[in-house]
Structures are given as C-alpha cells and as structure tokens.
Design a protein around this motif. Structure first.
Motif, PDB file in Angstrom:
ATOM      1  N   ALA A 185       0.826  -1.212   0.000  1.00 45.22           N
ATOM      2  CA  ALA A 185       0.000   0.000   0.000  1.00 45.22           C
ATOM      3  C   ALA A 185       0.860   1.260   0.000  1.00 45.22           C
ATOM      4  O   ALA A 185       0.373   2.341  -0.330  1.00 45.22           O
ATOM      5  N   ASP A 186       2.127   1.149   0.367  1.00 45.45           N
ATOM      6  CA  ASP A 186       3.045   2.290   0.423  1.00 45.45           C
ATOM      7  C   ASP A 186       3.563   2.584  -0.991  1.00 45.45           C
ATOM      8  O   ASP A 186       4.198   1.737  -1.617  1.00 45.45           O
ATOM      9  N   ALA A 187       3.303   3.794  -1.492  1.00 44.60           N
ATOM     10  CA  ALA A 187       3.682   4.163  -2.862  1.00 44.60           C
ATOM     11  C   ALA A 187       5.183   4.040  -3.095  1.00 44.60           C
ATOM     12  O   ALA A 187       5.621   3.617  -4.169  1.00 44.60           O
ATOM     13  N   ARG A 188       6.000   4.378  -2.106  1.00 40.51           N
ATOM     14  CA  ARG A 188       7.456   4.301  -2.250  1.00 40.51           C
ATOM     15  C   ARG A 188       7.894   2.850  -2.419  1.00 40.51           C
ATOM     16  O   ARG A 188       8.704   2.527  -3.290  1.00 40.51           O
ATOM     17  N   VAL A 189       7.340   1.969  -1.602  1.00 38.64           N
ATOM     18  CA  VAL A 189       7.667   0.537  -1.669  1.00 38.64           C
ATOM     19  C   VAL A 189       7.194  -0.038  -3.006  1.00 38.64           C
ATOM     20  O   VAL A 189       7.926  -0.775  -3.667  1.00 38.64           O
ATOM     21  N   ILE A 199       9.590  -1.809  -5.801  1.00 41.12           N
ATOM     22  CA  ILE A 199       9.329  -3.192  -6.222  1.00 41.12           C
ATOM     23  C   ILE A 199       9.105  -3.248  -7.733  1.00 41.12           C
ATOM     24  O   ILE A 199       9.658  -4.105  -8.425  1.00 41.12           O
ATOM     25  N   MET A 200       8.319  -2.318  -8.257  1.00 41.93           N
ATOM     26  CA  MET A 200       8.063  -2.309  -9.709  1.00 41.93           C
ATOM     27  C   MET A 200       9.357  -2.106 -10.489  1.00 41.93           C
ATOM     28  O   MET A 200       9.592  -2.772 -11.501  1.00 41.93           O
ATOM     29  N   GLU A 201      10.200  -1.198 -10.036  1.00 43.33           N
ATOM     30  CA  GLU A 201      11.472  -0.950 -10.716  1.00 43.33           C
ATOM     31  C   GLU A 201      12.386  -2.175 -10.653  1.00 43.33           C
ATOM     32  O   GLU A 201      13.049  -2.503 -11.633  1.00 43.33           O
ATOM     33  N   ALA A 202      12.400  -2.858  -9.512  1.00 46.19           N
ATOM     34  CA  ALA A 202      13.235  -4.055  -9.375  1.00 46.19           C
ATOM     35  C   ALA A 202      12.738  -5.169 -10.290  1.00 46.19           C
ATOM     36  O   ALA A 202      13.530  -5.814 -10.993  1.00 46.19           O
ATOM     37  N   THR A 223      13.134  -8.625 -15.086  1.00 49.27           N
ATOM     38  CA  THR A 223      12.338  -9.404 -16.038  1.00 49.27           C
ATOM     39  C   THR A 223      12.216  -8.758 -17.411  1.00 49.27           C
ATOM     40  O   THR A 223      11.840  -9.426 -18.373  1.00 49.27           O
ATOM     41  N   GLY A 224      12.470  -7.451 -17.495  1.00 47.75           N
ATOM     42  CA  GLY A 224      12.290  -6.741 -18.747  1.00 47.75           C
ATOM     43  C   GLY A 224      10.850  -6.338 -19.011  1.00 47.75           C
ATOM     44  O   GLY A 224      10.534  -5.795 -20.064  1.00 47.75           O
ATOM     45  N   LEU A 225       9.955  -6.585 -18.053  1.00 47.16           N
ATOM     46  CA  LEU A 225       8.551  -6.205 -18.205  1.00 47.16           C
ATOM     47  C   LEU A 225       8.389  -4.701 -18.056  1.00 47.16           C
ATOM     48  O   LEU A 225       9.086  -4.073 -17.261  1.00 47.16           O
ATOM     49  N   SER A 226       7.439  -4.142 -18.790  1.00 51.31           N
ATOM     50  CA  SER A 226       7.105  -2.734 -18.591  1.00 51.31           C
ATOM     51  C   SER A 226       6.252  -2.630 -17.322  1.00 51.31           C
ATOM     52  O   SER A 226       5.614  -3.601 -16.914  1.00 51.31           O
ATOM     53  N   THR A 227       6.243  -1.456 -16.714  1.00 53.44           N
ATOM     54  CA  THR A 227       5.562  -1.304 -15.428  1.00 53.44           C
ATOM     55  C   THR A 227       4.058  -1.553 -15.508  1.00 53.44           C
ATOM     56  O   THR A 227       3.461  -1.952 -14.512  1.00 53.44           O
ATOM     57  N   LYS A 230       2.707  -3.981 -16.851  1.00 50.15           N
ATOM     58  CA  LYS A 230       2.514  -5.418 -16.784  1.00 50.15           C
ATOM     59  C   LYS A 230       2.925  -5.997 -15.436  1.00 50.15           C
ATOM     60  O   LYS A 230       3.015  -7.207 -15.273  1.00 50.15           O
ATOM     61  N   ILE A 231       3.197  -5.101 -14.470  1.00 52.21           N
ATOM     62  CA  ILE A 231       3.576  -5.514 -13.128  1.00 52.21           C
ATOM     63  C   ILE A 231       2.532  -4.981 -12.155  1.00 52.21           C
ATOM     64  O   ILE A 231       2.267  -3.779 -12.139  1.00 52.21           O
ATOM     65  N   SER A 232       1.948  -5.852 -11.378  1.00 59.83           N
ATOM     66  CA  SER A 232       0.954  -5.454 -10.395  1.00 59.83           C
ATOM     67  C   SER A 232       1.515  -5.698  -8.994  1.00 59.83           C
ATOM     68  O   SER A 232       1.966  -6.806  -8.694  1.00 59.83           O
ATOM     69  N   VAL A 233       1.499  -4.664  -8.148  1.00 55.15           N
ATOM     70  CA  VAL A 233       1.960  -4.796  -6.769  1.00 55.15           C
ATOM     71  C   VAL A 233       0.755  -4.549  -5.874  1.00 55.15           C
ATOM     72  O   VAL A 233       0.103  -3.500  -5.960  1.00 55.15           O
ATOM     73  N   CYS A 234       0.432  -5.513  -5.024  1.00 55.40           N
ATOM     74  CA  CYS A 234      -0.739  -5.440  -4.152  1.00 55.40           C
ATOM     75  C   CYS A 234      -0.332  -5.607  -2.700  1.00 55.40           C
ATOM     76  O   CYS A 234       0.646  -6.278  -2.382  1.00 55.40           O
ATOM     77  N   LYS A 235      -1.145  -5.038  -1.810  1.00 56.80           N
ATOM     78  CA  LYS A 235      -0.946  -5.198  -0.383  1.00 56.80           C
ATOM     79  C   LYS A 235      -1.468  -6.563   0.037  1.00 56.80           C
ATOM     80  O   LYS A 235      -2.577  -6.947  -0.317  1.00 56.80           O
ATOM     81  N   GLY A 236      -0.659  -7.280   0.804  1.00 53.85           N
ATOM     82  CA  GLY A 236      -1.061  -8.581   1.303  1.00 53.85           C
ATOM     83  C   GLY A 236      -1.575  -8.476   2.730  1.00 53.85           C
ATOM     84  O   GLY A 236      -1.688  -7.402   3.299  1.00 53.85           O
TER      85      GLY A 236
END
Length: 137
Positions: free
Chosen positions: A108-112, A116-119, A124-128, A130-136
């Motif tokens: 949920a933290d925008a910085r995190v 994570i998306m940049e890493a 993987t070479g994926l564009s952002t 195509k990457i989903s980051v969700c709070k667990g």
C-alpha cells in the motif's frame, strides 16, 4: 584462460566442446525474486507470480538436404560413446515474461510499490503496466 563458446576451456585436458546449459526454472526464478524483493525496506513478506508469454528452449542444429523436388532435414547428433548421443544446440532462446504479480505487506506504500516495480522491471524486462503490486495480509 580462454573460454571457447562451446563451454570448453582452452588448453583444459578432457574438456568437452558442448556443455549442457542450465535449464530455466520458473518457480526458482519466483523464489529468487521473492527473496530479493523482501529485502526492500518496508516490503515485508513477498509472494511473486510470474507468467510467461514464451518458455525457454534451444534451437538445434539441423542438416538440410535439397533435391529437385523435396527437402529433408534431420537434427545433428553428437555421439559421446557408450551409446550416449545428444543433439547439437545452436543457441538458447530465453523465456519472455508476460506479467508479474507481487503481493507484499508494504504494497500500500507508494514508495515501496515503486521500488518493487522498478526491481521487477529490471530483472524481467517487463514494462511497469505489466507488473501489479498489491498489499497482502
């Protein structure tokens, strides 16, 4: 020492001209990503799911013969003795990722999320998009 592309080290006695390449393991890649991403400050426990558009495979050497009306092609085989035969690879095609889902406590933290998306993008070479980051949980 000089490394020859086939995997033989120049001057090394008993070296082989062909060395099997490491097989791609999607689960191992996900685990490696989980370990790395969990080290990002604020991420917490991380779960990664990757999907592939195209899996890893090898392009094998082929012997093609042409005649007037037809063409025939057979895979080139390397005999190792004692009845052991292996196809000769020309090159390896690495997997193409389709998307990534990362679930983490700090999602949920925008910085995190950005870190994570940049890493994941870098690894993987994926564009952002195509990457989903969700709070667990």
């Amino acid at each position: 020492m000089l490394l020859i592309p086939g995997g033989q080290v120049d001057g090394e006695p008993g070296g082989t001209s062909y060395q099997k390449q490491e097989e791609f393991d999607l689960e191992a890649m996900e685990t490696k990503l989980e370990r790395a991403l969990s080290q990002i400050q604020g991420a917490g426990e991380v779960t990664v799911v990757l999907t592939l558009k195209e899996s890893a495979h090898q392009v094998l050497a082929r012997d093609t013969q042409h005649s007037d009306r037809e063409e025939s092609s057979t895979t080139v085989i390397l005999s190792r003795g004692s009845g052991v035969e292996e196809p000769v690879p020309l090159h390896r095609i690495y997997p193409t990722y389709q998307g990534a889902l990362v679930v983490c406590a700090g999602g949920a933290d925008a910085r995190v999320r950005l870190q994570i998306m940049e890493a994941v993008r870098a690894l993987t070479g994926l564009s952002t998009e195509k990457i989903s980051v969700c709070k667990g949980k």
